[in-house]
Design an enzyme around this catalytic site. Structure first.
Site, PDB file in Angstrom:
ATOM      1  N   SER A 136      50.046 -37.894  55.365  1.00  0.00           N
ATOM      2  CA  SER A 136      49.765 -36.514  54.956  1.00  0.00           C
ATOM      3  C   SER A 136      48.762 -36.442  53.813  1.00  0.00           C
ATOM      4  O   SER A 136      48.899 -37.136  52.801  1.00  0.00           O
ATOM      5  CB  SER A 136      51.079 -35.869  54.504  1.00  0.00           C
ATOM      6  OG  SER A 136      50.840 -34.796  53.615  1.00  0.00           O
ATOM      7  N   GLY A 137      47.775 -35.587  53.975  1.00  0.00           N
ATOM      8  CA  GLY A 137      46.804 -35.378  52.900  1.00  0.00           C
ATOM      9  C   GLY A 137      47.443 -34.754  51.674  1.00  0.00           C
ATOM     10  O   GLY A 137      47.156 -35.154  50.547  1.00  0.00           O
ATOM     11  N   LEU A 138      48.316 -33.793  51.902  1.00  0.00           N
ATOM     12  CA  LEU A 138      49.022 -33.168  50.784  1.00  0.00           C
ATOM     13  C   LEU A 138      49.843 -34.209  50.029  1.00  0.00           C
ATOM     14  O   LEU A 138      49.808 -34.278  48.801  1.00  0.00           O
ATOM     15  CB  LEU A 138      49.945 -32.055  51.306  1.00  0.00           C
ATOM     16  CG  LEU A 138      50.899 -31.441  50.277  1.00  0.00           C
ATOM     17  CD1 LEU A 138      50.139 -30.780  49.143  1.00  0.00           C
ATOM     18  CD2 LEU A 138      51.848 -30.424  50.936  1.00  0.00           C
TER      19      LEU A 138
ATOM     20  N   ASP B  62      45.512 -30.892  46.756  1.00  0.00           N
ATOM     21  CA  ASP B  62      45.150 -31.015  48.171  1.00  0.00           C
ATOM     22  C   ASP B  62      43.884 -30.202  48.447  1.00  0.00           C
ATOM     23  O   ASP B  62      43.860 -29.348  49.313  1.00  0.00           O
ATOM     24  CB  ASP B  62      46.328 -30.513  49.017  1.00  0.00           C
ATOM     25  CG  ASP B  62      46.130 -30.791  50.505  1.00  0.00           C
ATOM     26  OD1 ASP B  62      45.327 -31.696  50.835  1.00  0.00           O
ATOM     27  OD2 ASP B  62      46.755 -30.099  51.322  1.00  0.00           O
TER      28      ASP B  62
ATOM     29  N   ASP C  64      45.939 -37.477  58.329  1.00  0.00           N
ATOM     30  CA  ASP C  64      45.488 -36.110  58.081  1.00  0.00           C
ATOM     31  C   ASP C  64      44.101 -36.206  57.439  1.00  0.00           C
ATOM     32  O   ASP C  64      43.968 -36.524  56.260  1.00  0.00           O
ATOM     33  CB  ASP C  64      46.502 -35.477  57.119  1.00  0.00           C
ATOM     34  CG  ASP C  64      46.128 -34.082  56.686  1.00  0.00           C
ATOM     35  OD1 ASP C  64      45.097 -33.568  57.148  1.00  0.00           O
ATOM     36  OD2 ASP C  64      46.884 -33.523  55.870  1.00  0.00           O
TER      37      ASP C  64
ATOM     38  N   ASP D  53      41.860 -33.894  56.901  1.00  0.00           N
ATOM     39  CA  ASP D  53      41.335 -32.636  56.370  1.00  0.00           C
ATOM     40  C   ASP D  53      40.218 -32.102  57.275  1.00  0.00           C
ATOM     41  O   ASP D  53      40.429 -31.988  58.478  1.00  0.00           O
ATOM     42  CB  ASP D  53      40.837 -32.835  54.926  1.00  0.00           C
ATOM     43  CG  ASP D  53      42.003 -33.075  53.969  1.00  0.00           C
ATOM     44  OD1 ASP D  53      43.166 -32.867  54.367  1.00  0.00           O
ATOM     45  OD2 ASP D  53      41.767 -33.470  52.820  1.00  0.00           O
TER      46      ASP D  53
ATOM     47  N   GLU E  52      40.955 -30.530  60.783  1.00  0.00           N
ATOM     48  CA  GLU E  52      41.246 -29.103  60.892  1.00  0.00           C
ATOM     49  C   GLU E  52      39.959 -28.296  60.825  1.00  0.00           C
ATOM     50  O   GLU E  52      38.993 -28.705  60.168  1.00  0.00           O
ATOM     51  CB  GLU E  52      42.207 -28.680  59.781  1.00  0.00           C
ATOM     52  CG  GLU E  52      41.680 -28.881  58.387  1.00  0.00           C
ATOM     53  CD  GLU E  52      42.752 -28.817  57.306  1.00  0.00           C
ATOM     54  OE1 GLU E  52      43.742 -29.574  57.427  1.00  0.00           O
ATOM     55  OE2 GLU E  52      42.591 -28.044  56.354  1.00  0.00           O
TER      56      GLU E  52
ATOM     57  N   LYS F 184      38.329 -28.349  51.380  1.00  0.00           N
ATOM     58  CA  LYS F 184      39.406 -27.545  51.932  1.00  0.00           C
ATOM     59  C   LYS F 184      40.375 -27.043  50.859  1.00  0.00           C
ATOM     60  O   LYS F 184      40.401 -27.539  49.734  1.00  0.00           O
ATOM     61  CB  LYS F 184      40.189 -28.371  52.939  1.00  0.00           C
ATOM     62  CG  LYS F 184      40.922 -29.552  52.301  1.00  0.00           C
ATOM     63  CD  LYS F 184      42.052 -30.040  53.172  1.00  0.00           C
ATOM     64  CE  LYS F 184      43.316 -29.241  52.914  1.00  0.00           C
ATOM     65  NZ  LYS F 184      44.475 -29.770  53.672  1.00  0.00           N
TER      66      LYS F 184
ATOM     67  N   ASN G  18      44.671 -26.253  50.761  1.00  0.00           N
ATOM     68  CA  ASN G  18      45.876 -26.427  51.562  1.00  0.00           C
ATOM     69  C   ASN G  18      46.169 -25.144  52.334  1.00  0.00           C
ATOM     70  O   ASN G  18      46.048 -24.045  51.803  1.00  0.00           O
ATOM     71  CB  ASN G  18      47.060 -26.795  50.664  1.00  0.00           C
ATOM     72  CG  ASN G  18      48.316 -27.086  51.483  1.00  0.00           C
ATOM     73  OD1 ASN G  18      48.984 -26.159  51.940  1.00  0.00           O
ATOM     74  ND2 ASN G  18      48.603 -28.351  51.692  1.00  0.00           N
ATOM     75  N   SER G  19      46.590 -25.293  53.575  1.00  0.00           N
ATOM     76  CA  SER G  19      46.742 -24.145  54.456  1.00  0.00           C
ATOM     77  C   SER G  19      47.834 -23.182  54.011  1.00  0.00           C
ATOM     78  O   SER G  19      47.844 -22.014  54.402  1.00  0.00           O
ATOM     79  CB  SER G  19      47.039 -24.631  55.881  1.00  0.00           C
ATOM     80  OG  SER G  19      45.974 -25.404  56.365  1.00  0.00           O
TER      81      SER G  19
ATOM     82  N   ARG H 268      43.036 -29.758  64.724  1.00  0.00           N
ATOM     83  CA  ARG H 268      44.050 -28.833  64.208  1.00  0.00           C
ATOM     84  C   ARG H 268      43.482 -27.422  64.147  1.00  0.00           C
ATOM     85  O   ARG H 268      42.470 -27.189  63.486  1.00  0.00           O
ATOM     86  CB  ARG H 268      44.489 -29.317  62.831  1.00  0.00           C
ATOM     87  CG  ARG H 268      45.432 -28.392  62.115  1.00  0.00           C
ATOM     88  CD  ARG H 268      46.098 -29.161  60.993  1.00  0.00           C
ATOM     89  NE  ARG H 268      46.248 -28.373  59.794  1.00  0.00           N
ATOM     90  CZ  ARG H 268      46.788 -28.821  58.670  1.00  0.00           C
ATOM     91  NH1 ARG H 268      47.219 -30.083  58.609  1.00  0.00           N
ATOM     92  NH2 ARG H 268      46.902 -28.056  57.617  1.00  0.00           N
TER      93      ARG H 268
ATOM     94  N   HIS I  41      48.903 -24.848  63.998  1.00  0.00           N
ATOM     95  CA  HIS I  41      49.594 -24.773  62.714  1.00  0.00           C
ATOM     96  C   HIS I  41      49.954 -23.323  62.402  1.00  0.00           C
ATOM     97  O   HIS I  41      49.253 -22.393  62.795  1.00  0.00           O
ATOM     98  CB  HIS I  41      48.697 -25.336  61.604  1.00  0.00           C
ATOM     99  CG  HIS I  41      49.458 -25.877  60.438  1.00  0.00           C
ATOM    100  ND1 HIS I  41      50.789 -26.239  60.493  1.00  0.00           N
ATOM    101  CD2 HIS I  41      49.085 -26.138  59.154  1.00  0.00           C
ATOM    102  CE1 HIS I  41      51.182 -26.683  59.318  1.00  0.00           C
ATOM    103  NE2 HIS I  41      50.176 -26.628  58.482  1.00  0.00           N
TER     104      HIS I  41
END
Lengths: 313, 313, 313, 313
Positions: free
Chosen positions: D55-57, D67, D94, D96, D123, D129, D131-132, D167, D198
């Site tokens: 996970s990037g986060l 992130d 991930d 990004d 994504e 980026k 974080n979503s 993504r 997502h």
């Protein structure tokens, strides 16, 4: 540590590991040219050489540090990766003493294979090392300990043709021919794929004597930095398998940069140097700008953000 | 992110940050020479230059990649640290577009200060960048966005004299003198310590016109790579504060390494090149081997393990 | 190597170097809590601790390798930089044996100061090291060689209050109290700012005896990982200056991740773990997302490319 | 850039690349568990999971940064290499937005293959980026540009089974189901091996609707971090191929380290925490100390320097 067997597809049908092995085992004398960066690796390949010597002295000096393990092994690895990416030639890296004991060397070997480096040379001295041309009577590694290191490396390599070369420092350390031969045989018995016999004399006498005695027990590599006046023919006749031009790209670049800096400092104009340096266009072509231009046509659509931003700006 | 204000004690009494600022602000024209490695940084200092230009093109090319942000910003930072350690000169780094938005640039500035880099130059283009001498009419950054980036950098720097230089690409992008001046003023208003006005023409006309119009609103830096035939005197008269010789160490080393490789490949003997390259001893003296020899006397006792190992071997 | 004296402005008026020194020299017992990453460093600070122990065992284990110098010194440095950036606390790093001889240690010390690390602890063993709790009767460094290393470090540090702590392994190596005291005095004479006396016994008897004999020759640091049942009050009475909780954040996270993995593997639903883990929002607040949101308002204009791209898409 | 096709021998007969592909393509639902370090990767494997979500986060948070692409792509790569070395499981990273344009993504893909990482998810947002789960209506990438990126990645991968997952952020960005489906189909057409759809809603309605409409055009991956209350059975019925538990090892470790720090800060004794953390021995066994002990017997001779030094000391 997981092993990622590295096979370099780009150089199919024969991998770089296999090509280095063949250079060492074929009857014809092979030559490796020193490189210390991605750029110099490209230039070596462009000139038609069959392989690259990633010199520890040169890599250290290029980065501005001393040849005394001032670079960490991962800093060396980072530079090797640039070189491996920049050239399709097999690279033999100067691995100093292996950066510690057998375990540190195992880790280094595993990572070299991952990065597509075709072989490593280790010398029988003590970590941290001193360059062999400095000081006198440097201490040597214990033979059994060094053989254990070779074995550990051979058991770790993820490609069967990865080459581990043992460099015998006995002559330089003033321990004589007997000691040198004893060590060379022990290292070959332990699995070394080839032997470097190193000398800092200005003549090749002791080197040639070693070659005669050692025979074809294993391929022998010579580094005639100090005995550069010896005709290559004599080294070939002595039975050498490979010759390494060990630091001459670095030394050429030092001379050239000094000249250029001096001219610019004195004359304060580029007119004085423009014709003595490579054209700007060569920098782009060496870096491969053409490939990117073509790729942009393939992968960058006309409506991509870059253009959108132009309109919006 | 904690800030570690970097002050370089070695260069006391005046820090490298302050020295770069003074080079830009003094009446006398200053010259920066390109370096791309620890070694080239040493050679620039040795030649008597007052400062170093850490060229993005040169650092990329030296590592074997393209000048299109193929290196990550931390890979650039690693090379800059070698250069900063190798030389006591102030270094102005070519920071491309700042590696993303204002936040990426803030991080870069913080780390530059930590590493003792005296200043950074950013250009008003889009990440990932293309070298300014390639392609036509490259898109430019939004002015407000670029000014925000400059402000963010100035608010982040941990040394008060760290220099942020804004490079105006409007002329190269074919957007004309008006746009160039508008941008230069906006960037100076946003806090830029100096302006680079860049051109890819073979004459300096548009550059000189810019200088005349811009006056002394902020120091102006010129990079005469393409208009190298223009006498430096004319650039001085136009009011330039600093001139950068942008990539000539790299290009000198390319020429020299090619010549050396060709000679060795053709003649297969070092005799052909030995007198054309720097002596081996210079490699050691450039790296500072003398200092280590003295330190060994100071810090390595006679009974230290190195000697113990000799006896035990 | 140029020195970039690192002063952390963020922690003004007293630098982290000075704060670590004060923790060691004040009459009150001080406590350091282990961290091994930027995240754990933040959590240590959040909990109210005054300083951080960057454990070699924990950093190695967190990255998935062994506590045998499998990480290069620059890999350790990279992790330390994340920790130094993430927290304003003084950090004392476990520097193992100094990664080689005095020269490797000098380089490490210089880089620690640059990164704002407040001090380093080195142990009198041989590179590459083995964790002190493994094996029996590990070999010890030569006293003179180790003292030379301490001196070299003290001569290199770029901040006057950087702390070099010498860790005495004589008790663990089975060499007895006399040897331990002899070494501790020699190291203090060589310039060590404090002494760690280490033990792997489950009781503190030998530690307390050492403290009594050593007196206040230099601050003494204890690491009661194995003698955890000894009340802290007894260690305080024995005269300890500092206690290190050496690996408990790492061990806490192992337990928690194992429990979470087991629950998810068994039940295949997040419902089973959601209430046992930190809320997602805490991940963002620990990372400092709020600051970036505010910075975006300050530095990102309404007309910036991000918005432009939305419209163009 | 040379390609070093990475095949992980350790996981023979089926490579990790192929295993990730099979997890995505088999009829049975597959689960990936988050890891962010070598240690957590080991724990995921130990628990019996079939694959890892890097996970990037989580990687960002673990290192103490946000992130928002605050880590450079090579810093991410360094952490991935630790994870790849520590575990034999296939890892889906991930990625990004791919760290820039198609060219930056190509470089990242090439290096992932070298490091034995089995796949990457990108994504359709803009670099750098956010974080979503933060902010509202984040801008989306241009569809054609994103498809070019996917194609470039597929053309670059050096192992045929390396997986590139696209993504779709349209639902989170408030662009609706139509846009999401349009993008998912375009990405699959461009060569994406699977789609992540997502959502940040607390229910799975829009996700399930997407799955129904999209059918089996390509494998669909779900990340139920926000809709964790939805029974996994419903996601399976909707036709999901894979579910990712995206950040729960990180969040478990935060909770545990906070509890441990609080207890030690309050009680100042290890007695309070010893039974709540993993035993010290587990740290050594997780790191693989046993293997090294055996290797020392194999490769370290009785006369090796370590012993010699003991005698000499």
């Amino acid at each position: 540590m997981q092993k990622h067997v590295a096979l370099d597809r780009a150089s199919a049908p024969v991998s770089r590991f296999t090509r280095l092995r063949e250079l060492l085992q074929r009857p014809d004398l092979a030559f490796l040219m020193e490189a210390h960066s991605g750029l110099s690796a490209k230039i070596v390949e462009e000139a038609g050489f069959e392989g690259i010597w990633a010199s520890g002295l040169s890599m250290s000096a290029a980065l501005g540090v001393r040849d005394n393990n001032e670079l960490s092994w991962t800093q060396v690895l980072d530079m090797l990766e640039y070189m491996s990416d920049a050239s399709s030639l097999p690279i033999l890296v100067d691995g100093d003493t292996g950066y510690g004991n057998f375990n540190n060397f195992r880790r280094f070997v595993a990572k070299l294979c991952d990065r597509g480096i075709a072989g490593v040379c280790i010398e029988d001295k003590i970590f941290p090392k001193t360059n062999s041309f400095l000081g006198e009577n440097q201490p040597l590694a214990d033979i059994d300990e060094f053989c254990g290191k070779i074995k550990a490396g051979k058991d770790t390599q993820s490609h069967p043709d990865f080459q581990i070369v043992a460099r015998v420092e006995a002559l330089i350390a003033g321990r004589g021919l007997e000691e040198a031969l004893k060590r060379a045989h022990a290292y070959a018995d332990a699995g070394a794929d080839a032997i470097v016999i190193h000398s800092k004399k200005s003549t090749a006498d002791e080197i040639i004597e070693f070659c005669r005695e050692f025979g074809d027990r294993a391929p022998v590599i010579l580094i005639p930095t100090k005995y550069y006046r010896t005709p290559t023919e004599k080294l070939r006749e002595a039975g050498a398998s490979m010759i390494i031009w060990a630091n001459h790209n670095l030394r050429a670049s030092i001379r050239a940069m000094r000249d250029t800096c001096a001219a610019l400092q004195e004359h304060q104009t580029l007119l004085e140097v423009e014709s003595d340096v490579a054209p700007l266009g060569d920098v782009f072509s060496l870096a491969g700008s053409q490939e990117l231009e073509e790729a942009e046509k393939r992968y960058l659509s006309a409506t991509a953000p870059r253009r959108a931003i132009v309109l919006a700006a």
